[in-house]
Structure formats: structure tokens, C-alpha cells
Write a protein that holds these residues in place. Structure first.
Motif, mmCIF file in Angstrom:
data_model
loop_
_atom_site.group_PDB
_atom_site.id
_atom_site.type_symbol
_atom_site.label_atom_id
_atom_site.label_comp_id
_atom_site.label_asym_id
_atom_site.label_seq_id
_atom_site.Cartn_x
_atom_site.Cartn_y
_atom_site.Cartn_z
ATOM 1 N N UNK A 27 0.835 -1.195 0.000
ATOM 2 C CA UNK A 27 0.000 0.000 0.000
ATOM 3 C C UNK A 27 0.866 1.240 0.000
ATOM 4 N N UNK A 28 0.335 2.314 -0.577
ATOM 5 C CA UNK A 28 1.058 3.580 -0.552
ATOM 6 C C UNK A 28 0.750 4.364 0.711
ATOM 7 N N UNK A 29 -0.258 3.912 1.468
ATOM 8 C CA UNK A 29 -0.653 4.645 2.654
ATOM 9 C C UNK A 29 0.236 4.248 3.839
ATOM 10 N N UNK A 30 0.564 5.196 4.665
ATOM 11 C CA UNK A 30 1.479 4.941 5.777
ATOM 12 C C UNK A 30 0.759 4.384 7.000
ATOM 13 N N UNK A 31 -0.556 4.506 7.051
ATOM 14 C CA UNK A 31 -1.320 4.037 8.203
ATOM 15 C C UNK A 31 -2.499 3.155 7.810
ATOM 16 N N UNK A 32 -2.217 2.003 7.254
ATOM 17 C CA UNK A 32 -3.319 1.115 6.861
ATOM 18 C C UNK A 32 -3.909 0.381 8.055
ATOM 19 N N UNK A 33 -5.150 -0.051 7.891
ATOM 20 C CA UNK A 33 -5.775 -0.950 8.840
ATOM 21 C C UNK A 33 -5.697 -2.360 8.257
ATOM 22 N N UNK A 34 -5.343 -3.329 9.093
ATOM 23 C CA UNK A 34 -5.288 -4.710 8.651
ATOM 24 C C UNK A 34 -6.277 -5.542 9.465
ATOM 25 N N UNK A 35 -6.912 -6.473 8.773
ATOM 26 C CA UNK A 35 -7.960 -7.284 9.365
ATOM 27 C C UNK A 35 -7.722 -8.775 9.062
ATOM 28 N N UNK A 36 -8.199 -9.613 9.960
ATOM 29 C CA UNK A 36 -8.405 -11.032 9.681
ATOM 30 C C UNK A 36 -9.886 -11.337 9.895
ATOM 31 N N UNK A 37 -10.489 -11.919 8.844
ATOM 32 C CA UNK A 37 -11.855 -12.406 8.929
ATOM 33 C C UNK A 37 -11.818 -13.929 8.842
ATOM 34 N N UNK A 38 -12.775 -14.568 9.524
ATOM 35 C CA UNK A 38 -12.874 -16.022 9.499
ATOM 36 C C UNK A 38 -14.256 -16.420 8.992
ATOM 37 N N UNK A 39 -14.287 -17.463 8.185
ATOM 38 C CA UNK A 39 -15.546 -17.948 7.635
ATOM 39 C C UNK A 39 -15.618 -19.458 7.827
ATOM 40 N N UNK A 40 -16.475 -19.888 8.715
ATOM 41 C CA UNK A 40 -16.692 -21.314 8.893
ATOM 42 C C UNK A 40 -17.639 -21.835 7.830
#
Lengths: 110, 113
Positions: A27-40
Motif C-alpha cells: 500500500x502507498x498509505x502509511x497508516x493502513x488498517x489490517x484485518x483477519x476475517x474467518x468464515x466457517x
């Protein structure tokens, strides 16, 4: 453009062993948000954990991940896999829009 | 807990027919999304909306239209359904801001014969 890479499409582990699912991003952004999603199986995706703080460990439901901006990584870990952890796991990056990785299917065997 | 309701849950359509998938959220979220999920492709964004009256194209909008008549409702329309649109469709809602969680509906399994 921005992207998320999950290198493993399928991870198969024996119950009780540690889990590590890889996630790297661009990403070019210096402050990204990162996520983990789970799908059963036969369910919809739901949030597992998220972070935007560099080098801070985030934990939820026995899983943890640390955002490392120096290596653009947000790997998901768990110390001891359970049968119920079998699911599809998505890593995602948010700047102004949510960018999804391709997903890692985790299968835990007895 | 945020609530997103999709209907129908299952749909069988004929090629060339019109299909409307509906989504309702009671979270008062500004943002709503339509994704499709296929094995080997993960979640792919079709259309999204920032509020009532707005719709935006996602990554794979061809063959789909969207409608957001109110804050609560967001529809996905297949004017001329094709077998390649056989998939599982998810609606999601989220508050404004990149840090916010997306809440997904239960999904609609669409088969186009």
C-alpha cells in the motif's frame, strides 16, 4: 495499486500444533488498517481481529497477529490448533476501500 | 450485534431471466456492499454504496446493477442472468471509516440454469 497476498491456499495441520497463516500487503498509505476475517463452513465471514498499530500484538479468541509495517506483514498465529479452527481465513487491508486477500483454507485433523 | 438480512437465501433462475437479491441492515451504517464468492477467487466486490441514492462500481460490476433506495436497503439486480453468475452472494454493511468492521449477511446461493 494496493494488494494483499496470502501465499497458502490450503493449510492442513494436526490438532494441537501451532498455526501460522501468512499475510503480506502492499500500500502507498502509511497508516493502513489490517484485518483477519474467518468464515466457517456454510457461514458468512466475520471479523476475527484487526489492527493499525505498528508492532503491537492483537489477540482474540486464542488467535493473535502483529502488524509489522517494516515488512508489510500481518501474520495470524495460534499456539495450539483446535478442530473448531477449521475454516477459511481472509486477510484484508483498508485504506479508503477494503482490499481482500484470496483466503487460506485451514483444515485441522485429529 | 449488527444485523444484515439477505433474501432469498437460495434462488434458482433461468438463463436470461431477471434476478433481484435484497439486503436489509438495521445498523444505520452508511456503507453497504455486494460481494460474490467463488472457490479459487475469494470475495470479489460487485457494487457498493455510501448512502441512500448512491451506488458505485466495484471490481466486477459487469452484468450487475445495484440500487440503494434507503439507508437500510441495498439490492443487487441481474437483468439478464447467465450461468457464469452462479455463485454465493454476500451483502455487508459497515460504518464510514477504514477502521470499521464489515458485518455480513448469511448469503444467497444463486444457481442460473
Amino acid at each position: 495499486g494496493d494488494s494483499v497476498t496470502q501465499t497458502e491456499g490450503l493449510v492442513t495441520l494436526t490438532e494441537g500444533l501451532p498455526v501460522m497463516l501468512n499475510c503480506t500487503y502492499q500500500t502507498i498509505y502509511s497508516n493502513p488498517f489490517l484485518f483477519w476475517y474467518v468464515q466457517h463452513l456454510n457461514e458468512s465471514p466475520r471479523l476475527l481481529l484487526k489492527s493499525f498499530t505498528d508492532n503491537k500484538r492483537t489477540e482474540h479468541q486464542g488467535f493473535h497477529a502483529t502488524l509489522h509495517k517494516s515488512s508489510s506483514s500481518f501474520h495470524l498465529q495460534k499456539s495450539s490448533a483446535q478442530l473448531s479452527d477449521s475454516a477459511l481465513y481472509y486477510c484484508a487491508l483498508s485504506n479508503y476501500q477494503l482490499i481482500w486477500g484470496s483466503g487460506t483454507k485451514l483444515i485441522i485433523k485429529p | 450485534e449488527a444485523a444484515v438480512t439477505q433474501s432469498p437465501r437460495n434462488k434458482v433462475a433461468v438463463t436470461g431471466g431477471k434476478v433481484t437479491l435484497s439486503c436489509n441492515q438495521t445498523n444505520n451504517h452508511n456503507n453497504m456492499y455486494w460481494y460474490r464468492q467463488d472457490t479459487g477467487h475469494g470475495l470479489r466486490l460487485i457494487h457498493y454504496s455510501y448512502g441512500a441514492g448512491s451506488t458505485e462500481k466495484g471490481d466486477i460490476p459487469d452484468g450487475y446493477k445495484a440500487s440503494r433506495p434507503s439507508q437500510e436497503n441495498f439490492s443487487l439486480i441481474l437483468e439478464l442472468a447467465t450461468p457464469s453468475q452462479t455463485s454465493v452472494y454476500f451483502c455487508a454493511s459497515g460504518a464510514t471509516g477504514g477502521q470499521n468492521t464489515l458485518y455480513f449477511g448469511a448469503g444467497t446461493r444463486l444457481s442460473v440454469l
